[in-house]
Motif scaffolding. Structure first.
Motif, PDB file in Angstrom:
ATOM      1  N   CYS A 282       3.197  -7.493  -2.218  1.00  0.00           N
ATOM      2  CA  CYS A 282       2.178  -7.885  -1.252  1.00  0.00           C
ATOM      3  C   CYS A 282       0.822  -7.367  -1.738  1.00  0.00           C
ATOM      4  O   CYS A 282       0.719  -6.262  -2.289  1.00  0.00           O
ATOM      5  N   ASN A 283      -0.197  -8.162  -1.523  1.00  0.00           N
ATOM      6  CA  ASN A 283      -1.557  -7.790  -1.926  1.00  0.00           C
ATOM      7  C   ASN A 283      -2.524  -8.028  -0.785  1.00  0.00           C
ATOM      8  O   ASN A 283      -2.451  -9.056  -0.107  1.00  0.00           O
ATOM      9  N   ALA A 284      -3.418  -7.079  -0.584  1.00  0.00           N
ATOM     10  CA  ALA A 284      -4.525  -7.238   0.356  1.00  0.00           C
ATOM     11  C   ALA A 284      -5.806  -7.136  -0.436  1.00  0.00           C
ATOM     12  O   ALA A 284      -6.069  -6.112  -1.080  1.00  0.00           O
ATOM     13  N   ASP A 285      -6.575  -8.207  -0.423  1.00  0.00           N
ATOM     14  CA  ASP A 285      -7.776  -8.316  -1.258  1.00  0.00           C
ATOM     15  C   ASP A 285      -9.036  -8.256  -0.402  1.00  0.00           C
ATOM     16  O   ASP A 285      -9.096  -8.874   0.654  1.00  0.00           O
ATOM     17  N   GLY A 286     -10.016  -7.508  -0.864  1.00  0.00           N
ATOM     18  CA  GLY A 286     -11.274  -7.435  -0.131  1.00  0.00           C
ATOM     19  C   GLY A 286     -11.135  -6.695   1.181  1.00  0.00           C
ATOM     20  O   GLY A 286     -11.615  -7.158   2.217  1.00  0.00           O
ATOM     21  N   VAL A 287     -10.517  -5.523   1.127  1.00  0.00           N
ATOM     22  CA  VAL A 287     -10.304  -4.727   2.333  1.00  0.00           C
ATOM     23  C   VAL A 287     -11.507  -3.830   2.594  1.00  0.00           C
ATOM     24  O   VAL A 287     -11.960  -3.115   1.712  1.00  0.00           O
ATOM     25  N   ARG A 288     -11.987  -3.903   3.804  1.00  0.00           N
ATOM     26  CA  ARG A 288     -13.031  -2.964   4.255  1.00  0.00           C
ATOM     27  C   ARG A 288     -12.455  -2.097   5.371  1.00  0.00           C
ATOM     28  O   ARG A 288     -11.920  -2.618   6.343  1.00  0.00           O
ATOM     29  N   GLN A 289     -12.554  -0.808   5.216  1.00  0.00           N
ATOM     30  CA  GLN A 289     -12.099   0.081   6.284  1.00  0.00           C
ATOM     31  C   GLN A 289     -13.189   0.263   7.337  1.00  0.00           C
ATOM     32  O   GLN A 289     -12.885   0.533   8.497  1.00  0.00           O
ATOM     33  N   ARG A 290     -14.434   0.110   6.924  1.00  0.00           N
ATOM     34  CA  ARG A 290     -15.553   0.091   7.849  1.00  0.00           C
ATOM     35  C   ARG A 290     -16.509  -1.010   7.406  1.00  0.00           C
ATOM     36  O   ARG A 290     -16.492  -1.428   6.250  1.00  0.00           O
TER      37      ARG A 290
END
Length: 122
Positions: free
Chosen positions: A95-103
Motif C-alpha cells: 500500500c502507498n500513500a502519496d502526497g501526505v500532509r500531516q498539517r
C-alpha cells in the motif's frame, strides 16, 4: 508519524478473489493519492492501481477489468478488490500513500505499508 497497515492477503486458487485493505494511521491532514503496488520475486515493484482524493483511478493494463480500487477519504483507507486472480498476480502487495500532509503547511511525504503476500496457486 504516519503508518500504513495492510490486511487481506493470502492463498487463493486461479480464478478466485481476494480483497486487500489498507488504513493510514496518525495525524493526517490530507492524502493526495493512495494506491497498490506489487513486487514478484526477481522483478521490480510495479504499480497495480492508484486512486486520487477526487476518485480518479489508474490501473496497470494487466489488471484492468479484474481489479477494482476504492477509497474512503474520511477513514484514510484504500481497498483493492481482486477478481479472477491468475498465477502471474502472485506477489507481495504494498500500500502507498502519496502526497501526505500531516498539517496544512507541511511538506508532502510518501509512505509505504509493510507488504502483504498474495499467492495464486492450484
Amino acid at each position: 508519524q504516519v503508518q500504513l497497515v495492510e490486511s487481506g492477503g493470502g492463498l487463493v486458487q486461479p480464478g478466485g478473489s481476494l480483497r486487500l485493505s489498507c488504513a493510514a494511521s496518525g495525524s493526517i491532514f490530507s492524502i493526495n493519492a493512495m494506491g497498490w503496488y506489487r513486487q514478484a520475486p526477481g522483478k521490480e515493484r510495479e504499480l497495480v492501481a492508484v486512486i486520487t482524493s477526487g476518485g480518479n483511478t489508474n490501473y496497470a493494463d494487466s489488471v484492468k477489468g479484474r481489479f477494482s480500487i476504492s477509497r474512503e477519504n474520511a477513514k484514510n483507507s484504500v481497498s483493492l478488490q481482486m477478481n479472477n486472480l491468475q498465477f502471474e498476480d502472485t506477489a507481495v502487495y504494498y500500500c502507498n500513500a502519496d502526497g501526505v500532509r500531516q498539517r496544512l503547511w507541511d511538506v508532502e511525504a510518501d509512505y509505504w505499508g509493510q507488504g502483504t503476500q498474495v499467492t495464486v496457486s492450484s
